[in-house]
Design a protein around this motif. Structure first.
Motif, mmCIF file in Angstrom:
data_model
loop_
_atom_site.group_PDB
_atom_site.id
_atom_site.type_symbol
_atom_site.label_atom_id
_atom_site.label_comp_id
_atom_site.label_asym_id
_atom_site.label_seq_id
_atom_site.Cartn_x
_atom_site.Cartn_y
_atom_site.Cartn_z
ATOM 1 N N PRO A 1 5.057 1.585 21.333
ATOM 2 C CA PRO A 1 4.862 0.254 20.759
ATOM 3 C C PRO A 1 3.899 0.257 19.573
ATOM 4 C CG PRO A 1 3.647 0.479 22.809
ATOM 5 C CD PRO A 1 4.451 1.726 22.675
ATOM 6 N N VAL A 2 4.224 -0.545 18.568
ATOM 7 C CA VAL A 2 3.365 -0.775 17.410
ATOM 8 C C VAL A 2 3.220 -2.276 17.265
ATOM 9 C CG1 VAL A 2 3.063 -0.472 14.924
ATOM 10 C CG2 VAL A 2 4.161 1.334 16.271
ATOM 11 N N ASP A 3 2.043 -2.770 17.544
ATOM 12 C CA ASP A 3 1.793 -4.215 17.489
ATOM 13 C C ASP A 3 2.844 -4.997 18.280
ATOM 14 O OD1 ASP A 3 -0.444 -3.777 15.891
ATOM 15 O OD2 ASP A 3 0.698 -3.974 14.032
ATOM 16 N N GLY A 4 3.200 -4.464 19.431
ATOM 17 C CA GLY A 4 4.133 -5.161 20.310
ATOM 18 C C GLY A 4 5.593 -4.874 20.064
ATOM 19 N N HIS A 5 5.918 -4.073 19.044
ATOM 20 C CA HIS A 5 7.315 -3.766 18.727
ATOM 21 C C HIS A 5 7.597 -2.294 18.999
ATOM 22 C CE1 HIS A 5 8.044 -7.640 16.748
ATOM 23 N NE2 HIS A 5 6.847 -7.505 16.204
ATOM 24 N N ARG A 6 8.693 -2.031 19.691
ATOM 25 C CA ARG A 6 9.137 -0.662 19.934
ATOM 26 C C ARG A 6 10.622 -0.576 19.629
ATOM 27 N NH1 ARG A 6 7.787 3.533 24.829
ATOM 28 N NH2 ARG A 6 9.259 5.158 24.167
ATOM 29 N N LEU A 7 11.043 0.492 18.929
ATOM 30 C CA LEU A 7 12.441 0.638 18.566
ATOM 31 C C LEU A 7 13.257 1.305 19.665
ATOM 32 C CD1 LEU A 7 12.167 1.690 14.801
ATOM 33 C CD2 LEU A 7 12.861 -0.521 15.718
ATOM 34 N N PHE A 8 12.862 2.511 20.076
ATOM 35 C CA PHE A 8 13.690 3.290 20.987
ATOM 36 C C PHE A 8 13.241 3.146 22.438
ATOM 37 C CE2 PHE A 8 14.811 6.786 17.642
ATOM 38 C CZ PHE A 8 15.649 5.887 17.003
ATOM 39 N N ALA A 9 14.198 2.865 23.310
ATOM 40 C CA ALA A 9 13.966 3.004 24.739
ATOM 41 C C ALA A 9 13.833 4.491 25.051
ATOM 42 C CB ALA A 9 15.132 2.398 25.516
ATOM 43 N N ALA B 1 0.896 10.369 -5.094
ATOM 44 C CA ALA B 1 1.400 10.529 -3.728
ATOM 45 C C ALA B 1 0.624 9.636 -2.770
ATOM 46 C CB ALA B 1 1.283 11.990 -3.279
ATOM 47 N N ALA B 2 1.168 9.514 -1.570
ATOM 48 C CA ALA B 2 0.502 8.797 -0.484
ATOM 49 C C ALA B 2 0.869 9.459 0.830
ATOM 50 C CB ALA B 2 0.915 7.329 -0.465
ATOM 51 N N VAL B 3 -0.045 9.368 1.799
ATOM 52 C CA VAL B 3 0.203 9.884 3.137
ATOM 53 C C VAL B 3 -0.372 8.904 4.144
ATOM 54 C CG1 VAL B 3 -1.927 11.280 3.144
ATOM 55 C CG2 VAL B 3 -0.036 11.868 4.689
ATOM 56 N N ALA B 4 0.330 8.724 5.240
ATOM 57 C CA ALA B 4 -0.140 7.853 6.317
ATOM 58 C C ALA B 4 0.165 8.513 7.653
ATOM 59 C CB ALA B 4 0.522 6.484 6.243
ATOM 60 N N VAL B 5 -0.715 8.303 8.606
ATOM 61 C CA VAL B 5 -0.547 8.852 9.955
ATOM 62 C C VAL B 5 -0.874 7.761 10.970
ATOM 63 C CG1 VAL B 5 -1.302 10.604 11.617
ATOM 64 C CG2 VAL B 5 -1.194 11.178 9.167
ATOM 65 N N TYR B 6 -0.014 7.641 11.963
ATOM 66 C CA TYR B 6 -0.281 6.782 13.119
ATOM 67 C C TYR B 6 -0.482 7.675 14.332
ATOM 68 C CZ TYR B 6 0.853 2.202 11.126
ATOM 69 O OH TYR B 6 0.839 1.033 10.402
ATOM 70 N N ARG B 7 -1.369 7.243 15.232
ATOM 71 C CA ARG B 7 -1.527 7.915 16.520
ATOM 72 C C ARG B 7 -1.505 6.873 17.618
ATOM 73 N NH1 ARG B 7 -5.878 12.612 18.333
ATOM 74 N NH2 ARG B 7 -4.485 13.502 19.924
ATOM 75 N N ASP B 8 -0.577 7.036 18.547
ATOM 76 C CA ASP B 8 -0.414 6.091 19.657
ATOM 77 C C ASP B 8 -0.294 4.660 19.151
ATOM 78 O OD1 ASP B 8 -0.579 8.214 21.468
ATOM 79 O OD2 ASP B 8 -2.761 8.053 21.592
ATOM 80 N N GLY B 9 0.497 4.501 18.088
ATOM 81 C CA GLY B 9 0.793 3.175 17.570
ATOM 82 C C GLY B 9 -0.264 2.561 16.693
ATOM 83 N N ARG B 10 -1.325 3.324 16.378
ATOM 84 C CA ARG B 10 -2.422 2.794 15.571
ATOM 85 C C ARG B 10 -2.614 3.652 14.324
ATOM 86 N NH1 ARG B 10 -7.859 3.676 15.611
ATOM 87 N NH2 ARG B 10 -7.615 5.184 17.296
ATOM 88 N N LYS B 11 -2.785 3.023 13.186
ATOM 89 C CA LYS B 11 -2.936 3.751 11.926
ATOM 90 C C LYS B 11 -4.293 4.431 11.875
ATOM 91 C CE LYS B 11 -3.474 1.332 8.227
ATOM 92 N NZ LYS B 11 -3.177 0.363 7.160
ATOM 93 N N VAL B 12 -4.288 5.757 11.610
ATOM 94 C CA VAL B 12 -5.533 6.516 11.550
ATOM 95 C C VAL B 12 -5.752 7.167 10.190
ATOM 96 C CG1 VAL B 12 -5.633 6.938 14.029
ATOM 97 C CG2 VAL B 12 -4.398 8.556 12.571
ATOM 98 N N VAL B 13 -4.705 7.257 9.382
ATOM 99 C CA VAL B 13 -4.817 7.783 8.015
ATOM 100 C C VAL B 13 -3.974 6.910 7.109
ATOM 101 C CG1 VAL B 13 -4.339 9.716 6.448
ATOM 102 C CG2 VAL B 13 -5.169 10.180 8.765
ATOM 103 N N ASP B 14 -4.523 6.524 5.961
ATOM 104 C CA ASP B 14 -3.792 5.733 4.974
ATOM 105 C C ASP B 14 -4.407 6.038 3.604
ATOM 106 O OD1 ASP B 14 -2.173 3.955 3.667
ATOM 107 O OD2 ASP B 14 -3.121 2.146 4.488
ATOM 108 N N LEU B 15 -3.824 6.992 2.882
ATOM 109 C CA LEU B 15 -4.404 7.498 1.635
ATOM 110 C C LEU B 15 -3.392 7.457 0.503
ATOM 111 C CD1 LEU B 15 -6.116 10.720 3.040
ATOM 112 C CD2 LEU B 15 -7.237 8.551 2.513
ATOM 113 N N TRP B 16 -3.894 7.235 -0.705
ATOM 114 C CA TRP B 16 -3.058 7.314 -1.898
ATOM 115 C C TRP B 16 -3.920 7.717 -3.081
ATOM 116 C CZ3 TRP B 16 -4.488 2.917 0.651
ATOM 117 C CH2 TRP B 16 -5.239 1.960 -0.055
ATOM 118 N N ALA B 17 -3.275 8.320 -4.082
ATOM 119 C CA ALA B 17 -4.019 8.786 -5.254
ATOM 120 C C ALA B 17 -3.046 9.126 -6.372
ATOM 121 C CB ALA B 17 -4.862 10.018 -4.905
ATOM 122 N N GLY B 18 -3.608 9.293 -7.561
ATOM 123 C CA GLY B 18 -2.812 9.699 -8.716
ATOM 124 C C GLY B 18 -2.180 8.533 -9.434
ATOM 125 N N THR B 19 -1.111 8.814 -10.150
ATOM 126 C CA THR B 19 -0.423 7.808 -10.948
ATOM 127 C C THR B 19 0.858 7.353 -10.277
ATOM 128 O OG1 THR B 19 0.742 9.512 -12.211
ATOM 129 C CG2 THR B 19 -1.344 8.706 -13.097
#
Length: 412
Positions: A305-313, A30-48
């Protein structure tokens, strides 16, 4: 457990919960990732990378495939490993008609037949675009299930839906369109843009944001994708969260005549989700392939915004998470809440808070955003459980994110 990746200070509870999923909840990869205010704060993976037990093909570790290679291996999950995320695909796919609306190309209150004339038949003349996004179109089932080959040919699904009579008066009630959502969204996008939904996502969402997310997996990326398979829920341990309604979705599914059974059985026999042909198909209800990082980053760009890109108005973000459907779901049997294409926070899909929106995938995966806290999360796994929503592994991670983002007197 050898966990790879990074966690910023304050988000250690997410790492702890991720480890416990392997130790107590039967996680294999599995893997899990979390962004806060457009910045990555969690990026984990493990297992097979591949599920290392009996998978959907019936193979065991060490079995030989037709080409003489191992059918299932125990290669470790890598930084770029992706998995099929089933209905977590729906949330990313929902962004397409919302962005087309944002650009003035789709009117959410127009009949679907405005863009797809063949759909105006058999009592569907008043089905609106917003109805298909909020699961109110009344066509979660087909009179005749499609074969796996028909489901992925790009024509048969849309043709069957155009001829289908609704199960209820469109717009008056809701029921989860588990698979038919694929052909509704794909055909609408094709009629409006002239592009397949997978190509549209690739060109307008994934490429600008740098996402490892595909609806229609390119052959050159196939080596990165692990094999999924079913896993049984472990015996309950002390303190484990149980979210089971009086009548569960699985119980309704066992009833051969139920709308649940028919909605989840519109493709018969059940397709092999590890088949390269299935993975290459454009199925925006169930066939998306993603990393956890890509899911989290996509949702982060929906709320800011994430690195200058935003999807939804801002107005589009409001549409995404404004309640369109709520109450007993004709297909899922339990009470559900939907905005325009997204599940909303509630008992069937517990997210971070009342303003959260996103989508789980049957069996485990989850992507969502919470504008109030600025949090976006993605979780992917290769071990698919029987449940449709509220997977205990995903919920453990959601609770850990809530703990990490709450003040001491707010933490749960």
């Amino acid at each position: 457990m050898d966990v790879q990746g990074t966690v910023e200070a304050g988000f250690e509870p997410v790492r702890d919960a991720f480890v416990r999923n392997f130790e107590r909840l039967g996680e294999q990869g599995a893997a899990v990732a979390v962004y806060r205010d457009g910045r990555k704060v969690v990026d984990l993976w493990a297992g097979t990378r591949d599920l290392t037990g009996r998978d959907l093909t019936g193979q065991e570790p060490g079995d030989r495939g037709a080409d003489g290679t191992d059918g299932v291996d125990a290669a470790p999950w890598a930084v770029d490993t992706a998995q099929i995320v089933r209905s977590a695909t729906k949330g990313v796919a929902a962004a397409v008609p919302l962005l087309l609306h944002q650009r003035g190309q789709i009117d959410l209150d127009a009949p679907v037949g405005t863009y797809w004339p063949e759909f105006k038949s058999a009592g569907k003349e008043r089905v609106l675009v917003r109805h298909i996004l909020s699961h109110r179109a009344g066509v979660p089932v087909l009179d005749r299930p499609l074969t796996p080959a028909e489901a992925i040919d790009g024509e048969s699904g849309a043709r069957a839906l155009a001829a289908q009579r609704p199960e209820w008066e469109p717009g008056t009630d809701h029921g989860y369109h588990a698979h038919t959502y694929s052909w509704l969204i794909a055909e609408l996008v094709r009629r409006v843009t002239g592009r397949g939904v997978g190509r549209w996502i690739a060109e307008e969402i994934a490429r600008p944001l740098g996402l490892d997310f595909w609806v229609g997996l390119p052959a050159e990326e196939a080596h990165r994708v692990g094999r999924i398979g079913p896993v049984e829920e472990p015996t309950a341990v002390g303190g484990a969260l149980r979210l089971r309604p009086k009548r569960s979705v699985s119980e309704a599914y066992r009833d051969a005549e139920s709308l649940t059974r028919r909605a989840f059985g519109v493709i018969e026999p059940r397709p092999d989700e590890n088949d390269p042909a299935y993975r290459a198909a454009e199925l925006p209800a169930s066939g998306g392939i993603s990393t956890a990082r890509a899911l989290a980053r996509c949702y982060a760009a929906m709320i800011g915004p994430v690195d200058g890109h935003r999807l939804f108005a801002p107005a589009t973000l409001t549409l995404a998470r404004t309640e369109e459907s709520a109450g007993p779901d004709r297909v899922l049997v339990v009470a559900t809440r939907f905005g325009l294409g997204f599940m909303l926070h509630g008992p069937a899909a517990p997210l971070l808070g009342p303003g959260s929106f996103g989508h789980p995938g049957r069996g485990g995966s989850l992507g969502f955003a919470d504008p109030e806290s600025g949090i976006a999360m993605g979780y992917v796994t290769n071990g698919m459980r029987k449940g449709v929503t509220a997977d205990p592994r995903a919920q453990a991670l959601v609770r850990a994110v809530r703990t990490a983002t709450s003040s001491p007197d707010e933490a749960i």
